[in-house]
Design an enzyme around this catalytic site. Structure first.
Site, PDB file in Angstrom:
ATOM      1  N   ILE A  44       0.821  -1.206   0.000  1.00  0.00           N
ATOM      2  CA  ILE A  44       0.000   0.000   0.000  1.00  0.00           C
ATOM      3  C   ILE A  44       0.860   1.263   0.000  1.00  0.00           C
ATOM      4  O   ILE A  44       0.448   2.301  -0.526  1.00  0.00           O
ATOM      5  CB  ILE A  44      -0.965  -0.002   1.208  1.00  0.00           C
ATOM      6  CG1 ILE A  44      -2.037   1.081   1.037  1.00  0.00           C
ATOM      7  CG2 ILE A  44      -0.207   0.168   2.520  1.00  0.00           C
ATOM      8  CD1 ILE A  44      -3.154   0.984   2.057  1.00  0.00           C
ATOM      9  N   HIS A 112      -1.831  -3.626  -5.763  1.00  0.00           N
ATOM     10  CA  HIS A 112      -1.337  -3.670  -4.378  1.00  0.00           C
ATOM     11  C   HIS A 112      -2.434  -4.128  -3.429  1.00  0.00           C
ATOM     12  O   HIS A 112      -3.631  -4.064  -3.735  1.00  0.00           O
ATOM     13  CB  HIS A 112      -0.841  -2.280  -3.941  1.00  0.00           C
ATOM     14  CG  HIS A 112      -1.945  -1.345  -3.557  1.00  0.00           C
ATOM     15  ND1 HIS A 112      -2.448  -1.279  -2.266  1.00  0.00           N
ATOM     16  CD2 HIS A 112      -2.665  -0.449  -4.288  1.00  0.00           C
ATOM     17  CE1 HIS A 112      -3.420  -0.374  -2.218  1.00  0.00           C
ATOM     18  NE2 HIS A 112      -3.574   0.142  -3.433  1.00  0.00           N
ATOM     19  N   CYS A 113      -2.008  -4.606  -2.271  1.00  0.00           N
ATOM     20  CA  CYS A 113      -2.924  -4.854  -1.158  1.00  0.00           C
ATOM     21  C   CYS A 113      -2.323  -4.132   0.037  1.00  0.00           C
ATOM     22  O   CYS A 113      -1.869  -3.000  -0.120  1.00  0.00           O
ATOM     23  CB  CYS A 113      -3.125  -6.353  -0.922  1.00  0.00           C
ATOM     24  SG  CYS A 113      -1.609  -7.322  -0.815  1.00  0.00           S
ATOM     25  N   SER A 114      -2.283  -4.731   1.183  1.00  0.00           N
ATOM     26  CA  SER A 114      -1.679  -4.055   2.326  1.00  0.00           C
ATOM     27  C   SER A 114      -0.156  -4.204   2.309  1.00  0.00           C
ATOM     28  O   SER A 114       0.577  -3.219   2.311  1.00  0.00           O
ATOM     29  CB  SER A 114      -2.240  -4.623   3.635  1.00  0.00           C
ATOM     30  OG  SER A 114      -1.638  -3.980   4.752  1.00  0.00           O
ATOM     31  N   SER A 120      -2.850  -9.179  -3.469  1.00  0.00           N
ATOM     32  CA  SER A 120      -2.358  -8.661  -4.752  1.00  0.00           C
ATOM     33  C   SER A 120      -1.587  -9.739  -5.505  1.00  0.00           C
ATOM     34  O   SER A 120      -1.676  -9.846  -6.733  1.00  0.00           O
ATOM     35  CB  SER A 120      -1.474  -7.431  -4.530  1.00  0.00           C
ATOM     36  OG  SER A 120      -0.370  -7.726  -3.692  1.00  0.00           O
TER      37      SER A 120
END
Length: 212
Positions: A44, A112-114, A120
């Site tokens: 992120i 993206h993710c975290s 992701s």
């Protein structure tokens, strides 16, 4: 020693020092890697590094997160899903693939993710599988060579393995269709060739052809 920013600017010969520090901080925060041309995967934090995003010509951001960052100046898509094994991430594959494909054509895209580890990674792996018709473990290892920290959760892995069956089935259908089309084309060419030979044989020896 420099006591404040003004002193440091004077000591280092101007504001260039702080520009260098800011650029370095930006580079550090851009936690992302290019997977294939115009496709990046990251955490992120990478999605908030506007300068780095522009430097990499990224125009689209795909957030696989329940709490995506507020991003301006970019085309965005948010998939609201938690990183839990029982969540159905595969139901979003087709939507994500379309967005990724569009982003790659128009500039570049960051997925993206975290932490850029599970959600992701699962989406990017599924995209690689669908584009290159490669099995799950092959795409997983390919992505891990680029971003070693990736690790989809167990539930997502099972969904990707199931998705592999669909991908390989589609590949077989395409392969069969291509083979059938090629065979039909060859057969037609043979028939045309035979017809032409028959016509030549039936009219040969008459000497009736026109000469220039």
């Amino acid at each position: 020693m420099a006591k404040n920013k003004d002193d440091e600017e004077s000591y280092c010969g101007g504001g260039g020092y702080w520009d260098m520090v800011e650029d370095l901080e930006e580079e550090i925060c851009f936690d992302a890697q290019e997977v294939i041309p115009n496709l990046y995967i990251g955490s992120i934090s990478a999605a908030t590094c506007t300068t780095s995003l522009k430097e990499h010509k990224i125009t689209h951001i795909l957030s696989i997160s329940t709490n995506p960052p507020k991003i301006k100046e970019f085309t965005t898509l948010c998939i609201n899903i938690e990183d839990e094994s029982q969540k159905d991430i595969s139901s979003y594959f087709q939507q994500c693939h379309g967005f990724i494909e569009n982003g790659r054509k128009l500039g570049g895209i960051l997925v993206h993710c975290s932490a850029g580890v599970s959600r992701s990674a699962s989406v990017v792996i599924s995209y690689l599988m669908s584009v290159f018709f490669k099995p799950f473990w092959y795409c997983m290892q390919y992505l891990r060579n680029i971003r070693p920290c990736i690790q989809p959760n167990t539930g997502f892995i099972n969904q990707l393995i199931n998705y592999e069956a669909t991908i390989l089935k589609n590949q077989n259908v395409i392969s069969t269709t291509t083979t059938t089309t090629t065979t039909t084309t060859i057969t037609k060419k043979k028939l045309i060739s035979n017809d032409c030979n028959n016509d030549d044989n039936s009219s040969g020896g008459s000497g009736g052809g026109m000469e220039s």
